[in-house]
Enzyme design. Structure first.
Site, short mmCIF file in Angstrom:
data_model
loop_
_atom_site.label_atom_id
_atom_site.label_comp_id
_atom_site.label_asym_id
_atom_site.label_seq_id
_atom_site.Cartn_x
_atom_site.Cartn_y
_atom_site.Cartn_z
N GLN A 179 -47.69 -27.66 7.51
CA GLN A 179 -47.18 -26.27 7.96
C GLN A 179 -48.51 -25.21 7.19
O GLN A 179 -48.68 -24.57 8.08
CB GLN A 179 -45.90 -25.88 6.89
CG GLN A 179 -45.23 -24.83 7.45
CD GLN A 179 -44.67 -24.88 8.75
OE1 GLN A 179 -44.43 -26.00 9.37
NE2 GLN A 179 -44.38 -23.78 9.51
N HIS A 234 -51.46 -25.76 7.36
CA HIS A 234 -52.67 -25.88 7.98
C HIS A 234 -52.34 -25.32 9.59
O HIS A 234 -53.26 -25.39 10.50
CB HIS A 234 -52.93 -27.33 8.25
CG HIS A 234 -54.00 -27.98 7.20
ND1 HIS A 234 -53.37 -28.55 6.08
CD2 HIS A 234 -55.04 -28.06 7.11
CE1 HIS A 234 -54.52 -28.59 5.03
NE2 HIS A 234 -55.44 -28.76 5.94
N ASN A 256 -35.39 -46.51 0.61
CA ASN A 256 -35.01 -45.41 -0.45
C ASN A 256 -33.37 -45.51 -0.61
O ASN A 256 -32.98 -45.34 -1.69
CB ASN A 256 -35.36 -43.99 -0.25
CG ASN A 256 -36.86 -43.86 -0.46
OD1 ASN A 256 -37.58 -44.87 -0.87
ND2 ASN A 256 -37.26 -42.59 -0.28
N GLU A 300 -43.96 -54.32 -7.12
CA GLU A 300 -44.41 -53.89 -6.06
C GLU A 300 -43.96 -52.47 -5.80
O GLU A 300 -44.69 -51.66 -5.15
CB GLU A 300 -43.74 -54.80 -4.96
CG GLU A 300 -43.58 -54.39 -3.44
CD GLU A 300 -43.34 -55.07 -2.48
OE1 GLU A 300 -42.66 -56.30 -2.85
OE2 GLU A 300 -43.63 -54.80 -1.33
#
Ligand code: FAD
Length: 381
Positions: free
Chosen positions: A338, A340, A368, A244
């Site tokens: 950023q 863009h 995490n 997974e």
């Protein structure tokens, strides 16, 4: 850097995945978001192409590819189009299918696998509960002996494919006194009396996939619905988590790389102060850093894909791949937004949607922090 893990047959397979996606998904993916549903036609179409049965033996309708690189190719191509597709497909074909292949009796295989391979039985997995997902051993859903069968009570939340799924592998406590060693996996047919779904959850990103609460109220299951060993569910989950996590890592990198490449094109077109913004030294260096970061992470994930193909991937290396790739993905996409400028914050721009889609990858499939906890324990800490 040229990648070297894929051979000609993987690349030919990639072309067939791409052709399927270009034909059936790319023109419709915004409708998926509007309806918060990946339609059944996607699953049936993917099943016909053989993209759902890579783990499933031929006698049960699959192709039993026996080479994880084919799974990785599908995950990459889906993630390049849309992160929700990669996640919903991942849950169905790359995560639940292996449980149903490796932990089941012949009778169960006959009952479930042909429908899983064809897309007629859409699968989900219910581990997380409203009271918590990180501490799996503390789950509260119970399965109590009742004559020859079991009665399931409790609830799950955040379940991918939960709203439209037909078969959910549910982790439930069968021996309350035994904590982690008292959990069993049951395959629950969602038409069974006592099964109800809650809301289609309103997520920050990935609107295409359905994520739902599930409720079990005096739901009857039998011994024939147990997946694997009675009281062995926690160990089964731990054994399946590396795949997974690798699936997540593969998708994370492919998704971020796709958006980074689109961003590079944008910075070559967009002008400021009389020049393309990508040529301004700060942006040039930033892009150089992001491409380096992605390719270095990709090299590690590729190494994990090869290790898993050989059956050698450890849970700890999968945990490293999962947390690092999702961290890199989020950093890269933040820089892409950023670059863009204001357009990067507009939903009509893919980069904005991708940035939102990526956020959850640091949270799901074991957050995490949990990945670092596992790695830390492995360091003897
Ligand atoms: C879109 C989406 C799809 C999902 N799909 C599925 C699915 O299909 N099936 C399924 O079962 N689950 C699914 N999940 C659930 C997901 O796996 C959990 O959200 C995740 O495991 C975290 O659990 P939690 O939300 O209960 O957070 P909690 O466990 O409450 O954790 C809250 C915070 O505390 C931190 N934390 C917890 N314990 C520790 C520790 N020991 N050390 C340090 N920090 C810690 C966590 O990292 C997190 O930051 C999905 C979630 C989302 C958002």
């Amino acid at each position: 850097m040229k990648r070297d893990i894929y051979e000609d047959d993987h690349e030919a397979f990639r072309e067939s995945v791409k052709a399927f996606l270009d034909r059936t998904v790319v023109p419709n993916v915004d409708d998926y978001a509007e309806n918060k549903q990946i339609p059944r036609e996607f699953w049936i179409g993917a099943g016909k192409q053989g993209f759902l049965g890579l783990e499933i033996p031929e006698e049960f309708g699959g192709s039993a590819a026996g080479d994880y690189r084919f799974n990785a190719v599908v995950a990459e191509e889906l993630a390049k189009v849309n992160m929700s597709l990669a996640s919903s497909w991942g849950i169905h074909a790359d995560i639940v299918a292996p449980y149903l292949v490796h932990l089941t009796t012949d009778e169960q295989k006959k009952r479930w696998l042909p429908g899983v391979a064809s897309g007629e039985i859409l699968c989900g997995i219910g581990m997380t509960e409203p009271s918590g997902g990180s501490d799996l051993a503390a789950l509260k859903t119970t399965a109590t002996r009742d004559g020859d069968g079991w009665v399931l009570n409790g609830s799950k939340t955040f379940i991918t494919n939960g709203y439209y799924g037909d078969l959910i592998v549910v982790a439930a406590r069968t021996s309350p006194e035994k904590k982690a060693r008292g959990i069993t996996l049951f395959a629950v047919d969602t038409t069974t009396e006592g099964f109800t779904r809650g809301r289609k959850l309103d997520k920050v990103g990935q609107p295409q996939s359905d994520t739902s609460e599930l409720f079990f109220e005096n739901l009857h299951v039998t011994d024939d619905d147990i997946v694997g060993e009675l009281d062995g569910g926690f160990i089964h989950m731990m054994q399946n988590l590396p795949q997974e996590r690798l699936n997540c890592a593969v998708a994370n990198i492919a998704h971020a790389k796709q958006i980074l490449e689109e961003t590079l094109d944008y910075t070559k077109q967009r002008q400021a102060f009389g020049t393309a913004i990508g040529t301004l030294q700060h942006n040039k260096f930033l892009l150089a850093e992001q491409f380096t970061s992605i390719e270095v992470a990709e090299a590690y994930v590729d190494k994990c894909v090869m290790a898993h193909t050989r059956g050698e991937l450890t849970a700890i290396d999968a945990a490293k791949a999962k947390w690092w790739s999702s961290q890199v993905q989020n950093e890269v996409l933040d820089h892409c937004v950023q670059l863009h400028g204001g357009y990067g914050f507009m939903n009509e721009y893919r980069v904005a949607r991708a940035w939102k889609d990526a956020r959850v990858t640091k949270i799901w499939a074991g957050s995490n922090e949990i990945m670092k906890e596992l790695i830390g324990r492995d360091l003897g800490l």
